[in-house]
Design an enzyme around this catalytic site. Structure first.
Site, PDB file in Angstrom:
ATOM      1  N   ASP A  88       0.854  -1.187   0.000  1.00 50.28           N
ATOM      2  CA  ASP A  88       0.000   0.000   0.000  1.00 50.28           C
ATOM      3  C   ASP A  88       0.894   1.242   0.000  1.00 50.28           C
ATOM      4  O   ASP A  88       2.134   1.139  -0.073  1.00 50.28           O
ATOM      5  CB  ASP A  88      -1.038  -0.042   1.137  1.00 50.28           C
ATOM      6  CG  ASP A  88      -0.468   0.340   2.496  1.00 50.28           C
ATOM      7  OD1 ASP A  88       0.763   0.543   2.620  1.00 50.28           O
ATOM      8  OD2 ASP A  88      -1.265   0.435   3.451  1.00 50.28           O
ATOM      9  N   CYS A  90       2.870  -3.076   4.035  1.00 53.68           N
ATOM     10  CA  CYS A  90       2.080  -1.874   4.302  1.00 53.68           C
ATOM     11  C   CYS A  90       2.897  -1.076   5.317  1.00 53.68           C
ATOM     12  O   CYS A  90       4.060  -1.398   5.541  1.00 53.68           O
ATOM     13  CB  CYS A  90       0.665  -2.205   4.776  1.00 53.68           C
ATOM     14  SG  CYS A  90       0.542  -3.023   6.379  1.00 53.68           S
ATOM     15  N   GLY A  91       2.327  -0.046   5.922  1.00 51.80           N
ATOM     16  CA  GLY A  91       3.116   0.799   6.818  1.00 51.80           C
ATOM     17  C   GLY A  91       3.756   0.000   7.939  1.00 51.80           C
ATOM     18  O   GLY A  91       4.962   0.044   8.159  1.00 51.80           O
ATOM     19  N   THR A  92       2.931  -0.731   8.670  1.00 53.59           N
ATOM     20  CA  THR A  92       3.447  -1.558   9.767  1.00 53.59           C
ATOM     21  C   THR A  92       3.651  -3.006   9.356  1.00 53.59           C
ATOM     22  O   THR A  92       4.335  -3.753  10.062  1.00 53.59           O
ATOM     23  CB  THR A  92       2.441  -1.573  10.932  1.00 53.59           C
ATOM     24  OG1 THR A  92       1.192  -2.088  10.430  1.00 53.59           O
ATOM     25  CG2 THR A  92       2.233  -0.185  11.519  1.00 53.59           C
ATOM     26  N   ASN A 119       7.203 -22.974   9.124  1.00 56.59           N
ATOM     27  CA  ASN A 119       5.798 -22.623   8.842  1.00 56.59           C
ATOM     28  C   ASN A 119       5.463 -22.678   7.354  1.00 56.59           C
ATOM     29  O   ASN A 119       4.324 -22.398   6.979  1.00 56.59           O
ATOM     30  CB  ASN A 119       5.476 -21.221   9.387  1.00 56.59           C
ATOM     31  CG  ASN A 119       5.950 -21.016  10.808  1.00 56.59           C
ATOM     32  OD1 ASN A 119       6.793 -20.171  11.079  1.00 56.59           O
ATOM     33  ND2 ASN A 119       5.437 -21.817  11.728  1.00 56.59           N
ATOM     34  N   ARG A 134       7.250   1.258   7.164  1.00 56.21           N
ATOM     35  CA  ARG A 134       7.567   2.371   8.070  1.00 56.21           C
ATOM     36  C   ARG A 134       8.285   1.867   9.317  1.00 56.21           C
ATOM     37  O   ARG A 134       8.445   2.615  10.284  1.00 56.21           O
ATOM     38  CB  ARG A 134       6.270   3.081   8.472  1.00 56.21           C
ATOM     39  CG  ARG A 134       5.579   3.793   7.314  1.00 56.21           C
ATOM     40  CD  ARG A 134       4.225   4.346   7.734  1.00 56.21           C
ATOM     41  NE  ARG A 134       3.571   5.026   6.619  1.00 56.21           N
ATOM     42  CZ  ARG A 134       2.257   5.180   6.536  1.00 56.21           C
ATOM     43  NH1 ARG A 134       1.458   4.723   7.475  1.00 56.21           N
ATOM     44  NH2 ARG A 134       1.738   5.807   5.487  1.00 56.21           N
ATOM     45  N   ARG A 192       7.647 -33.027  11.219  1.00 58.35           N
ATOM     46  CA  ARG A 192       6.704 -32.667  12.288  1.00 58.35           C
ATOM     47  C   ARG A 192       6.017 -31.326  12.010  1.00 58.35           C
ATOM     48  O   ARG A 192       4.904 -31.088  12.470  1.00 58.35           O
ATOM     49  CB  ARG A 192       7.397 -32.648  13.648  1.00 58.35           C
ATOM     50  CG  ARG A 192       8.406 -31.522  13.829  1.00 58.35           C
ATOM     51  CD  ARG A 192       9.149 -31.639  15.158  1.00 58.35           C
ATOM     52  NE  ARG A 192       9.937 -30.462  15.467  1.00 58.35           N
ATOM     53  CZ  ARG A 192      11.136 -30.206  14.955  1.00 58.35           C
ATOM     54  NH1 ARG A 192      11.666 -31.041  14.076  1.00 58.35           N
ATOM     55  NH2 ARG A 192      11.801 -29.112  15.304  1.00 58.35           N
TER      56      ARG A 192
HETATM   57  C1  RB5 Z   1      -1.893   3.223   6.055  1.00 59.36           C
HETATM   58  O1  RB5 Z   1      -1.847   4.508   6.554  1.00 59.36           O
HETATM   59  C2  RB5 Z   1      -1.576   2.230   7.173  1.00 59.36           C
HETATM   60  O2  RB5 Z   1      -2.642   2.123   8.040  1.00 59.36           O
HETATM   61  C3  RB5 Z   1      -1.234   0.885   6.577  1.00 59.36           C
HETATM   62  O3  RB5 Z   1      -0.152   1.022   5.720  1.00 59.36           O
HETATM   63  C4  RB5 Z   1      -0.847  -0.206   7.543  1.00 59.36           C
HETATM   64  O4  RB5 Z   1       0.154   0.214   8.409  1.00 59.36           O
HETATM   65  C5  RB5 Z   1      -1.941  -0.881   8.239  1.00 59.36           C
HETATM   66  O5  RB5 Z   1      -1.774  -1.856   8.970  1.00 59.36           O
END
Ligand code: RB5
Length: 147
Positions: free
Chosen positions: A8, A65-67, A99, A109, A132
């Site tokens: 994203d 994504c960001g996190t 896994n 980020r 296993r």
């Molecule tokens: C977008 O701003 C942010 O919410 C998305 O990239 C992500 O971190 C969501 O989990």
């Protein structure tokens, strides 16, 4: 190895670095976007990548994504997808060996470029050990069947 990547708007610069890195190593990777900073919804990106793995068009995915949290929650809703949010090489390695992860997830980020590239390299290098660990994955597959 058929690869696909998607992110994203919270991770476009890191996604672009990963694509550049893999192409420089001679690997092919489909870039499912996004391509800029215009906000997009991470579940839409997870869908693009996970459906291609589900239908066996691709072997492995990378999602950002960001996190890394939202997109990994979304990815793990897809049956047969084992998405692993990794912050270091050890997690990446173990997520493959134990896994059988088929989607590596990173937070654009959260981690820097060099660490991210090193995580990607380790992830692509490692294989599932089976044994296993397969029995445990079978139990996860059973959970999916019972939903
Ligand atoms: C977008 O701003 C942010 O919410 C998305 O990239 C992500 O971190 C969501 O989990």
């Amino acid at each position: 190895m058929r690869l696909i990547i998607g992110c994203d708007h919270g991770a476009t610069p890191l996604k672009d670095e990963i694509v550049k890195h893999l192409v420089a190593k001679g690997l092919e990777i489909e870039d499912a976007g996004t391509f800029g900073t215009t906000p997009v919804d991470y579940p839409d990106i997870a869908k693009k990548v996970c459906e291609k793995i589900q239908n066996k068009e691709k072997d492995l995915g990378i999602l950002l994504c960001g996190t890394g949290i939202g997109i990994s929650i979304a990815a793990n809703k897809y049956i047969g997808i084992r998405a692993s949010l990794c912050h270091n090489e050890y997690e990446a390695e173990m997520s493959k060996r134990h896994n059988d992860s088929n989607v590596l997830v990173l937070g654009g980020r959260v981690i820097g470029r060099d660490l991210a590239l090193s995580i990607v390299d380790r992830y692509l290098l490692c294989d599932f050990e089976g044994g296993r660990h397969q029995a445990r994955l079978d139990k996860i597959a059973l959970i999916e069947k019972l939903q």
